[in-house]
Design a protein around this motif. Structure first.
Motif, mmCIF file in Angstrom:
data_model
loop_
_atom_site.group_PDB
_atom_site.id
_atom_site.type_symbol
_atom_site.label_atom_id
_atom_site.label_comp_id
_atom_site.label_asym_id
_atom_site.label_seq_id
_atom_site.Cartn_x
_atom_site.Cartn_y
_atom_site.Cartn_z
ATOM 1 N N LEU A 295 -2.996 -6.051 6.399
ATOM 2 C CA LEU A 295 -2.410 -5.719 7.697
ATOM 3 C C LEU A 295 -0.890 -5.843 7.722
ATOM 4 C CD1 LEU A 295 -5.026 -7.394 10.058
ATOM 5 C CD2 LEU A 295 -4.684 -4.938 9.653
ATOM 6 N N SER A 296 -0.326 -6.590 6.778
ATOM 7 C CA SER A 296 1.133 -6.760 6.743
ATOM 8 C C SER A 296 1.848 -5.582 6.077
ATOM 9 C CB SER A 296 1.495 -8.053 6.009
ATOM 10 O OG SER A 296 1.235 -7.936 4.624
ATOM 11 N N GLU A 297 1.083 -4.662 5.503
ATOM 12 C CA GLU A 297 1.658 -3.514 4.801
ATOM 13 C C GLU A 297 1.266 -2.218 5.501
ATOM 14 O OE1 GLU A 297 3.703 -3.572 2.206
ATOM 15 O OE2 GLU A 297 3.613 -5.742 1.972
ATOM 16 N N PRO A 298 2.123 -1.197 5.441
ATOM 17 C CA PRO A 298 1.773 0.084 6.067
ATOM 18 C C PRO A 298 0.661 0.797 5.295
ATOM 19 C CG PRO A 298 3.857 0.271 4.893
ATOM 20 C CD PRO A 298 3.452 -1.176 4.834
ATOM 21 N N GLU A 299 0.012 1.705 5.985
ATOM 22 C CA GLU A 299 -1.029 2.517 5.352
ATOM 23 C C GLU A 299 -0.387 3.539 4.420
ATOM 24 O OE1 GLU A 299 -3.009 4.228 8.724
ATOM 25 O OE2 GLU A 299 -4.353 2.508 8.911
ATOM 26 N N THR A 300 -1.117 3.875 3.367
ATOM 27 C CA THR A 300 -0.680 4.930 2.452
ATOM 28 C C THR A 300 -0.958 6.287 3.086
ATOM 29 O OG1 THR A 300 -1.171 3.517 0.560
ATOM 30 C CG2 THR A 300 -0.970 5.871 0.123
ATOM 31 N N GLY A 301 -2.080 6.376 3.754
ATOM 32 C CA GLY A 301 -2.499 7.589 4.452
ATOM 33 C C GLY A 301 -3.329 7.176 5.645
ATOM 34 N N MET A 302 -3.964 8.132 6.258
ATOM 35 C CA MET A 302 -4.741 7.861 7.459
ATOM 36 C C MET A 302 -5.873 6.871 7.171
ATOM 37 S SD MET A 302 -4.551 8.846 10.532
ATOM 38 C CE MET A 302 -5.013 10.049 11.715
ATOM 39 N N ASN A 303 -5.680 5.625 7.613
ATOM 40 C CA ASN A 303 -6.692 4.567 7.526
ATOM 41 C C ASN A 303 -7.025 4.108 6.106
ATOM 42 O OD1 ASN A 303 -7.021 4.447 10.364
ATOM 43 N ND2 ASN A 303 -8.318 6.268 10.253
ATOM 44 N N VAL B 106 -6.306 1.527 -6.670
ATOM 45 C CA VAL B 106 -7.469 1.009 -5.949
ATOM 46 C C VAL B 106 -7.304 1.376 -4.471
ATOM 47 C CG1 VAL B 106 -8.788 -1.045 -5.341
ATOM 48 C CG2 VAL B 106 -7.701 -0.885 -7.602
ATOM 49 N N VAL B 107 -8.247 2.125 -3.948
ATOM 50 C CA VAL B 107 -8.189 2.579 -2.563
ATOM 51 C C VAL B 107 -8.990 1.619 -1.691
ATOM 52 C CG1 VAL B 107 -8.721 4.460 -0.963
ATOM 53 C CG2 VAL B 107 -7.913 4.979 -3.285
ATOM 54 N N ILE B 108 -8.337 1.123 -0.638
ATOM 55 C CA ILE B 108 -8.977 0.233 0.327
ATOM 56 C C ILE B 108 -8.929 0.907 1.687
ATOM 57 C CG2 ILE B 108 -8.925 -2.026 1.445
ATOM 58 C CD1 ILE B 108 -7.600 -3.128 -1.095
ATOM 59 N N ALA B 109 -10.108 1.031 2.292
ATOM 60 C CA ALA B 109 -10.214 1.667 3.616
ATOM 61 C C ALA B 109 -11.192 0.869 4.461
ATOM 62 C CB ALA B 109 -10.693 3.113 3.476
ATOM 63 N N GLY B 110 -10.757 0.480 5.635
ATOM 64 C CA GLY B 110 -11.637 -0.224 6.559
ATOM 65 C C GLY B 110 -12.219 -1.513 6.015
ATOM 66 N N GLY B 111 -11.464 -2.201 5.173
ATOM 67 C CA GLY B 111 -11.942 -3.462 4.628
ATOM 68 C C GLY B 111 -12.853 -3.326 3.426
ATOM 69 N N TYR B 112 -12.914 -2.123 2.855
ATOM 70 C CA TYR B 112 -13.741 -1.864 1.674
ATOM 71 C C TYR B 112 -12.899 -1.277 0.553
ATOM 72 C CZ TYR B 112 -17.912 -2.296 4.577
ATOM 73 O OH TYR B 112 -18.897 -2.764 5.415
ATOM 74 N N ILE B 113 -13.150 -1.739 -0.662
ATOM 75 C CA ILE B 113 -12.620 -1.034 -1.827
ATOM 76 C C ILE B 113 -13.566 0.138 -2.048
ATOM 77 C CG2 ILE B 113 -12.199 -1.126 -4.308
ATOM 78 C CD1 ILE B 113 -11.426 -4.068 -3.970
ATOM 79 N N THR B 114 -13.031 1.345 -1.907
ATOM 80 C CA THR B 114 -13.886 2.537 -1.948
ATOM 81 C C THR B 114 -13.882 3.227 -3.300
ATOM 82 O OG1 THR B 114 -12.120 3.934 -1.070
ATOM 83 C CG2 THR B 114 -13.645 2.949 0.523
ATOM 84 N N LYS B 115 -12.769 3.122 -4.027
ATOM 85 C CA LYS B 115 -12.725 3.732 -5.361
ATOM 86 C C LYS B 115 -11.536 3.210 -6.139
ATOM 87 C CE LYS B 115 -10.420 7.998 -3.901
ATOM 88 N NZ LYS B 115 -10.458 9.455 -3.978
ATOM 89 N N ILE B 116 -11.619 3.409 -7.437
ATOM 90 C CA ILE B 116 -10.518 3.100 -8.351
ATOM 91 C C ILE B 116 -10.209 4.395 -9.082
ATOM 92 C CG2 ILE B 116 -9.752 1.741 -10.325
ATOM 93 C CD1 ILE B 116 -11.814 -0.392 -9.467
ATOM 94 N N GLY B 117 -9.040 4.940 -8.811
ATOM 95 C CA GLY B 117 -8.740 6.270 -9.339
ATOM 96 C C GLY B 117 -9.717 7.253 -8.709
ATOM 97 N N GLU B 118 -10.444 7.967 -9.530
ATOM 98 C CA GLU B 118 -11.446 8.912 -9.032
ATOM 99 C C GLU B 118 -12.863 8.340 -9.105
ATOM 100 O OE1 GLU B 118 -10.785 11.769 -7.456
ATOM 101 O OE2 GLU B 118 -8.691 11.180 -7.691
#
Length: 70
Positions: A13-21, A38-50
């Motif tokens: 929360l202390s850092e801005p978003e990279t993209g929408m959410n 590593v992509v984090i969205a909504g409190g979940y790690i959703t993917k690493i790279g592709e």
């Protein structure tokens, strides 16, 4: 996907978003491994790279750094 506990909320929360959410981060593990893109969205790690395969558990995470993929 890997759910993150509230422990990581202040960091994210202390850092801005990279993209929408979502944020792109580097995740450092206690055993010295580092994962970039590593992509984090909504409190979940959703993917690493592709890849949607997450090869670690939350208790292995030492540090998360929001870097927006740079």
């Amino acid at each position: 996907m890997l759910a993150l506990s509230n422990k990581w909320a202040p960091v994210l929360l202390s850092e801005p978003e990279t993209g929408m959410n979502f944020q792109v981060t580097s995740v450092y593990l206690t055993d010295g491994r580092k994962f970039d893109q590593v992509v984090i969205a909504g409190g979940y790690i959703t993917k690493i790279g592709e890849s949607t395969d997450i090869p670690f558990q939350e208790e292995e995470i030492a540090k998360i750094v929001v870097n927006h993929g740079r």
